[in-house]
Scaffold this active site. Sequence first.
Site, PDB file in Angstrom:
ATOM      1  N   ASP A  85       0.855  -1.181   0.000  1.00  0.00           N
ATOM      2  CA  ASP A  85       0.000   0.000   0.000  1.00  0.00           C
ATOM      3  C   ASP A  85       0.899   1.240   0.000  1.00  0.00           C
ATOM      4  OD1 ASP A  85       0.976   0.223   2.558  1.00  0.00           O
ATOM      5  OD2 ASP A  85      -0.894  -0.317   3.556  1.00  0.00           O
ATOM      6  N   HIS A 101       7.466   0.181  -4.839  1.00  0.00           N
ATOM      7  CA  HIS A 101       7.199  -0.851  -3.837  1.00  0.00           C
ATOM      8  C   HIS A 101       8.518  -1.399  -3.310  1.00  0.00           C
ATOM      9  CE1 HIS A 101       6.318  -5.038  -2.470  1.00  0.00           C
ATOM     10  NE2 HIS A 101       5.418  -4.357  -1.799  1.00  0.00           N
ATOM     11  N   CYS A 120       4.203   1.647   2.131  1.00  0.00           N
ATOM     12  CA  CYS A 120       5.190   0.590   1.879  1.00  0.00           C
ATOM     13  C   CYS A 120       6.613   0.972   2.301  1.00  0.00           C
ATOM     14  CB  CYS A 120       5.147   0.249   0.400  1.00  0.00           C
ATOM     15  SG  CYS A 120       6.273  -1.033  -0.092  1.00  0.00           S
TER      16      CYS A 120
END
Length: 301
Positions: free
Chosen positions: A75, A288, A78
């Site tokens: 999300d 990410h 991260c």
Amino acid sequence: EEDMYRDAEEIEREKILLVCETGSSEHKLSIAPEMDVMEYCIKEWRGNTPVAKRMKKGYEAVSQKFASIRRVRGDNYCALRATLFQALSQATQLPSWLQSEDFTMLPEKLLSKYDWIKHWHLKQKLGRKMGGISDEIKEYLMLLRKKWKSISEIKAPNEKQEACDELFKNEEEEYSLYEALKFLMLNTAIELYNDDKNGRRVPVFSWLLFARDTSSNPCQLMRNHLNQIGHSGGLEQVEMFLLAYALQYTIQVYRLYKYNTDEFITLYPNDPKEDWPVVTLITEDDRHYNIPVGMCQETML
């Protein structure tokens, strides 16, 4: 949003996996269990496209230093999640900035000087009354100190890891800690901005941070960037530097899509302080972040 690295089928599998992970509040996996680095790579990158080949080479390089990888929930928290988890899992003492007596007075102190901080976006919380922003942020900072202290005092590595895993399964506490980190980033940004205005030397990233049209001062940084973290956006590259300065940690990142370039291993900051501990992350796309494990001793650069 177009994904540069995964085809449509892989993206769909990713969505299904995230639904499985987050479908029940009791079984949310913020940090997944360990998996062999190359097994993870083979699972994620089956094709022979130039990008897939580069990723495989990058993971091979990572596997020379770390045996396993832990997947981080993807999300918009991260980067904060991965960095804090690594810092806590390696912590052997409470950082000096967490020990200061006026640490928890920070919200009150800043709000007395900067009225615009009242527009700070607190995390969603049922039954919250209007106002009391200073007290709530103070609670988050106290929780950060408490958790860091208790985990750093655990001597056995397996027990320390279990304590970290347990903390990152507690959604209420976990997200409170991210709010504490975001507020510390704001405080650091204010300090850097004031230092620059007063003619003191500041790191280069600070100029870049406030050179953006959307963050020419700390108020804009809060409104347009820090308030969005965890909601509509994650950390941008320049904000990784800000996080590193706020925690006084060097964040070392394997940027896999930059394999075979000078930026493959990037340090935030790129001129790290010798006494700052180091945490290591992995990213395929600067959006990410996952966690490499297997060489988890706290080290100094």
